[in-house]
Design a protein around this motif. Structure first.
Motif, mmCIF file in Angstrom:
data_model
loop_
_atom_site.group_PDB
_atom_site.id
_atom_site.type_symbol
_atom_site.label_atom_id
_atom_site.label_comp_id
_atom_site.label_asym_id
_atom_site.label_seq_id
_atom_site.Cartn_x
_atom_site.Cartn_y
_atom_site.Cartn_z
ATOM 1 N N ALA A 278 59.939 -73.652 9.319
ATOM 2 C CA ALA A 278 59.636 -74.347 8.067
ATOM 3 C C ALA A 278 59.078 -73.345 7.062
ATOM 4 C CB ALA A 278 58.633 -75.472 8.302
ATOM 5 N N VAL A 279 59.834 -73.085 6.007
ATOM 6 C CA VAL A 279 59.432 -72.142 4.979
ATOM 7 C C VAL A 279 58.566 -72.873 3.958
ATOM 8 C CG1 VAL A 279 60.229 -70.515 3.236
ATOM 9 C CG2 VAL A 279 61.559 -70.854 5.344
ATOM 10 N N LYS A 280 57.389 -72.319 3.655
ATOM 11 C CA LYS A 280 56.414 -72.991 2.803
ATOM 12 C C LYS A 280 55.823 -72.006 1.795
ATOM 13 C CE LYS A 280 55.219 -76.163 6.594
ATOM 14 N NZ LYS A 280 55.687 -77.424 5.979
ATOM 15 N N SER A 281 55.128 -72.558 0.772
ATOM 16 C CA SER A 281 54.495 -71.661 -0.213
ATOM 17 C C SER A 281 53.313 -72.320 -0.914
ATOM 18 C CB SER A 281 55.530 -71.207 -1.248
ATOM 19 O OG SER A 281 56.017 -72.306 -2.001
ATOM 20 N N GLY A 282 52.600 -73.194 -0.228
ATOM 21 C CA GLY A 282 51.408 -73.804 -0.815
ATOM 22 C C GLY A 282 51.651 -75.211 -1.301
ATOM 23 N N ARG A 283 50.544 -75.957 -1.394
ATOM 24 C CA ARG A 283 50.636 -77.388 -1.671
ATOM 25 C C ARG A 283 50.063 -77.725 -3.051
ATOM 26 N NH1 ARG A 283 50.828 -82.025 1.771
ATOM 27 N NH2 ARG A 283 50.227 -83.891 0.608
ATOM 28 N N ASP A 284 50.841 -78.449 -3.835
ATOM 29 C CA ASP A 284 50.382 -79.104 -5.064
ATOM 30 C C ASP A 284 49.632 -78.118 -5.982
ATOM 31 O OD1 ASP A 284 51.565 -81.308 -3.908
ATOM 32 O OD2 ASP A 284 49.691 -82.205 -3.244
ATOM 33 N N ALA A 285 48.541 -78.582 -6.612
ATOM 34 C CA ALA A 285 47.856 -77.753 -7.610
ATOM 35 C C ALA A 285 47.350 -76.449 -7.014
ATOM 36 C CB ALA A 285 46.697 -78.542 -8.228
ATOM 37 N N ASP A 286 46.887 -76.466 -5.774
ATOM 38 C CA ASP A 286 46.367 -75.244 -5.179
ATOM 39 C C ASP A 286 47.478 -74.241 -4.920
ATOM 40 O OD1 ASP A 286 43.759 -74.149 -4.337
ATOM 41 O OD2 ASP A 286 44.787 -73.886 -2.417
ATOM 42 N N GLY A 287 48.629 -74.725 -4.482
ATOM 43 C CA GLY A 287 49.764 -73.828 -4.297
ATOM 44 C C GLY A 287 50.251 -73.241 -5.602
ATOM 45 N N ARG A 288 50.223 -74.032 -6.668
ATOM 46 C CA ARG A 288 50.630 -73.513 -7.975
ATOM 47 C C ARG A 288 49.604 -72.520 -8.509
ATOM 48 N NH1 ARG A 288 51.877 -78.970 -8.213
ATOM 49 N NH2 ARG A 288 50.064 -79.459 -9.525
ATOM 50 N N ARG A 289 48.316 -72.750 -8.219
ATOM 51 C CA ARG A 289 47.272 -71.807 -8.644
ATOM 52 C C ARG A 289 47.511 -70.430 -8.030
ATOM 53 N NH1 ARG A 289 43.025 -69.801 -6.050
ATOM 54 N NH2 ARG A 289 43.288 -71.254 -4.311
ATOM 55 N N VAL A 290 47.784 -70.391 -6.745
ATOM 56 C CA VAL A 290 48.051 -69.108 -6.087
ATOM 57 C C VAL A 290 49.388 -68.549 -6.575
ATOM 58 C CG1 VAL A 290 48.365 -67.975 -3.856
ATOM 59 C CG2 VAL A 290 46.647 -69.784 -4.108
ATOM 60 N N GLY A 291 50.406 -69.393 -6.614
ATOM 61 C CA GLY A 291 51.650 -69.064 -7.281
ATOM 62 C C GLY A 291 52.482 -67.978 -6.650
ATOM 63 N N VAL A 292 52.456 -67.859 -5.330
ATOM 64 C CA VAL A 292 53.238 -66.834 -4.638
ATOM 65 C C VAL A 292 54.385 -67.510 -3.890
ATOM 66 C CG1 VAL A 292 53.202 -65.026 -2.874
ATOM 67 C CG2 VAL A 292 51.251 -65.306 -4.415
ATOM 68 N N PRO A 293 55.629 -67.109 -4.145
ATOM 69 C CA PRO A 293 56.756 -67.739 -3.454
ATOM 70 C C PRO A 293 56.963 -67.181 -2.048
ATOM 71 C CG PRO A 293 57.572 -66.061 -4.931
ATOM 72 C CD PRO A 293 56.068 -66.130 -5.152
ATOM 73 N N SER A 294 57.723 -67.902 -1.264
ATOM 74 C CA SER A 294 58.336 -67.345 -0.062
ATOM 75 C C SER A 294 59.746 -66.925 -0.431
ATOM 76 C CB SER A 294 58.373 -68.372 1.071
ATOM 77 O OG SER A 294 57.173 -68.369 1.800
ATOM 78 N N GLU A 295 60.145 -65.730 -0.008
ATOM 79 C CA GLU A 295 61.458 -65.233 -0.401
ATOM 80 C C GLU A 295 61.953 -64.167 0.572
ATOM 81 O OE1 GLU A 295 61.190 -63.435 -4.264
ATOM 82 O OE2 GLU A 295 59.291 -62.447 -3.805
ATOM 83 N N ASN A 296 63.265 -64.023 0.578
ATOM 84 C CA ASN A 296 63.925 -63.000 1.393
ATOM 85 C C ASN A 296 63.603 -63.198 2.875
ATOM 86 O OD1 ASN A 296 65.017 -61.814 -0.946
ATOM 87 N ND2 ASN A 296 63.123 -60.677 -1.287
ATOM 88 N N ILE A 297 64.047 -64.343 3.382
ATOM 89 C CA ILE A 297 63.787 -64.752 4.758
ATOM 90 C C ILE A 297 65.129 -64.923 5.470
ATOM 91 C CG2 ILE A 297 62.877 -66.624 6.200
ATOM 92 C CD1 ILE A 297 60.780 -67.039 3.936
ATOM 93 N N VAL A 298 65.273 -64.295 6.630
ATOM 94 C CA VAL A 298 66.509 -64.347 7.396
ATOM 95 C C VAL A 298 66.205 -64.873 8.797
ATOM 96 C CG1 VAL A 298 68.445 -63.026 8.309
ATOM 97 C CG2 VAL A 298 67.459 -62.411 6.092
ATOM 98 N N VAL A 299 66.925 -65.923 9.193
ATOM 99 C CA VAL A 299 66.785 -66.543 10.516
ATOM 100 C C VAL A 299 68.127 -66.416 11.220
ATOM 101 C CG1 VAL A 299 66.213 -68.649 11.768
ATOM 102 C CG2 VAL A 299 65.090 -68.161 9.565
ATOM 103 N N GLN A 300 68.130 -65.847 12.422
ATOM 104 C CA GLN A 300 69.386 -65.606 13.119
ATOM 105 C C GLN A 300 69.265 -65.943 14.602
ATOM 106 O OE1 GLN A 300 69.565 -61.373 12.102
ATOM 107 N NE2 GLN A 300 71.347 -61.753 10.783
ATOM 108 N N ASP A 301 70.331 -66.544 15.145
ATOM 109 C CA ASP A 301 70.526 -66.657 16.589
ATOM 110 C C ASP A 301 69.378 -67.374 17.296
ATOM 111 O OD1 ASP A 301 73.049 -65.048 16.711
ATOM 112 O OD2 ASP A 301 71.709 -63.491 15.963
ATOM 113 N N CYS A 302 68.916 -68.460 16.709
ATOM 114 C CA CYS A 302 67.839 -69.242 17.308
ATOM 115 C C CYS A 302 68.380 -70.541 17.903
ATOM 116 C CB CYS A 302 66.768 -69.558 16.261
ATOM 117 S SG CYS A 302 65.850 -68.098 15.705
ATOM 118 N N LEU A 303 67.630 -71.090 18.846
ATOM 119 C CA LEU A 303 67.915 -72.400 19.424
ATOM 120 C C LEU A 303 66.892 -73.385 18.884
ATOM 121 C CD1 LEU A 303 68.601 -71.492 23.184
ATOM 122 C CD2 LEU A 303 70.189 -71.465 21.242
ATOM 123 N N PHE A 304 67.391 -74.490 18.306
ATOM 124 C CA PHE A 304 66.532 -75.473 17.664
ATOM 125 C C PHE A 304 66.550 -76.780 18.435
ATOM 126 C CE2 PHE A 304 67.638 -73.450 13.305
ATOM 127 C CZ PHE A 304 66.587 -72.564 13.414
#
Length: 458
Positions: A278-304
């Motif tokens: 689960a890719v995340k980057s903060g919640r609501d007003a507090d997440g916007r205050r910090v303002g840092v994205p998640s980016e450049n994420i690669v997921v390979q060959d996993c069992l879900f």
């Protein structure tokens, strides 16, 4: 899919015939560049055995101080390996420091205390995307470089033996603290005043790296976390490989890269009671205050195998998410059966309360069977009881070369009348055992090319 027989159009919808893409650029060209930027840390060939610092592998002796002393000695010497030999080592919080590889040998188990006091004093953390001070995660690092957890041993959170489930089950006391923390975040209460821990009931994560760089988690088996399992926060250059996660408590995601960049998750097995990755980057007003994205994420060959999503974005995505790639993953693999079938192999959660954007979630080469609901669920009205007025953007979602047998439907696309979902593309996919119609609302630029449902091209 775009036929009257197999789709319910629930709002304004713009579908582009599948003979050609309006934009022929391939987002996957980014992946080699991303992977070249990710390098696991390396460590000097020195080791510190925790038994030399007073640890005993009898499953009874409290080894917290021994872990602390061994990690401190390794760090002072300039780094190396802190060795956990075969045995069962009981401990409270383990805090990693720069240059330290915590190596859990085959036959070794780190068993985490079921006493919440073992995770005090409180530390700076993010709890469900909101910053605060809370119980320490079981393994924790903040502001460190070159840190690792490796080895073929086991990390046992023992969550079923602890109080953690009682904190949330049946309307337990966690709910009140959860609401209080969210209100603090929305109201802009200074983080230093958001203090939980003793006398409160916010369950700690299993492994959390905060503001760290050059991270490796490799080969370990992780059992029964109290909450999220592996949670890099505000960190970069992260490799998570060949781990096995088995979690049965509520809200125990497998891996949550949060406001983090250049992340490679590969050859992992997830059997979770929530989302797998689960890719995340903060919640609501507090997440916007910090303002840092998640980016450049690669997921390979996993069992879900998991109660909700396979590759998931959100719902805490208020800092933004972009450039997420997942390929060659198997959903509900008979080689690694789970407690729950995955509901959605691709699950994206956003809302006008969260705001921000999701730009670019790309999936290819997925296989699997027995999906509990839809294959792709994009919900821009997630947690609809949380009212919001912020603009939210979800765009550029692609799936190609995917084969899945068994699902309620292929697509459930929930855009908003005010904020349409845009640019969803499926290419060269085959889906069988599909029992119901797709649902598509307020979606622009849905494009299908060589997509077959129950043997019929749509």
């Amino acid at each position: 899919m775009p036929s009257r027989r197999s789709v319910l159009l629930l709002g304004a919808v713009s579908m582009i015939p599948g003979t050609a893409h309006a934009d022929s650029s391939d987002p996957w060209h980014r992946v080699p560049h991303i992977l070249r930027r990710i390098r696991p840390p390396r460590f000097p060939a020195r080791k510190w055995d925790i038994t030399a610092f007073g640890a005993a592998g009898d499953g009874v002796t409290d080894c917290t101080a021994a872990f602390r002393r061994a990690i401190a000695a390794c760090h002072r010497a300039g780094g190396g390996r802190v060795l956990v030999p075969p045995g069962r080592f009981l401990t409270g919080a383990v805090h990693l420091r720069s240059g330290v590889e915590l190596h859990v040998s085959e036959g070794a188990t780190i068993a985490f205390s079921t006493d919440p006091n073992a995770y005090l004093p409180v530390v700076f953390t993010r709890w469900e995307g909101t910053e605060c001070y809370n119980y320490s995660p079981f393994i924790y690092a903040r502001g460190q470089r070159d840190v690792a957890i490796t080895g073929k041993g086991t990390l046992d959170g023992q969550a079923r033996q602890g109080p953690w489930e009682s904190w949330y089950a049946g309307g337990g006391p966690q709910g009140a603290d959860q609401r209080a923390l969210r209100k603090m975040g929305d109201d802009g209460v200074p983080v230093e005043q958001r203090v939980f821990g003793a006398g409160h009931y916010l369950r700690p994560a299993m492994i959390q790296f905060v503001q760290c760089e050059n991270i490796l988690v490799s080969d370990v088996t992780i059992l029964e976390p109290a909450m999220w399992t592996v949670n890099p926060v505000l960190s970069r250059n992260i490799t998570i490989r060949r781990i096995t996660v088995v979690s049965t408590l509520y809200n125990t995601d497998g891996c949550d890269p949060e406001a983090s960049s250049y992340v490679h998750i590969h050859d992992c097995r997830f059997n979770t009671n929530d989302d797998c990755v689960a890719v995340k980057s903060g919640r609501d007003a507090d997440g916007r205050r910090v303002g840092v994205p998640s980016e450049n994420i690669v997921v390979q060959d996993c069992l879900f195998s998991g109660r909700w999503g396979g590759i998931t974005v959100g719902s805490e995505m208020s800092g933004g998410v972009r450039h997420v790639f997942a390929e060659r993953c198997v959903v509900n693999s008979p080689a690694f059966p789970g407690n729950h079938p995955v509901k959605y192999p691709v699950y994206i959660k956003a809302s006008k309360k969260r705001g921000a954007y999701v730009d670019g979630v790309h999936v290819r080469g997925f296989t699997g069977s027995g999906v509990d609901r839809e294959i792709i669920f994009v919900n821009m009205n997630y947690a609809s009881t949380d009212q919001g007025t912020l603009p939210v953007s979800v765009r550029n979602i692609t799936m190609r070369d995917t084969r899945i047998d068994g699902a309620d439907a292929v697509l459930n696309l929930v855009g908003l009348e005010t904020d349409h979902l845009t640019d969803v593309r499926l290419d060269r996919c085959r889906f069988t055992g599909i029992t119901g119609p797709d649902k598509i609302a307020f979606t622009d630029g849905l494009r299908l090319r060589k997509v077959f449902v129950n043997g019929v091209e749509v």
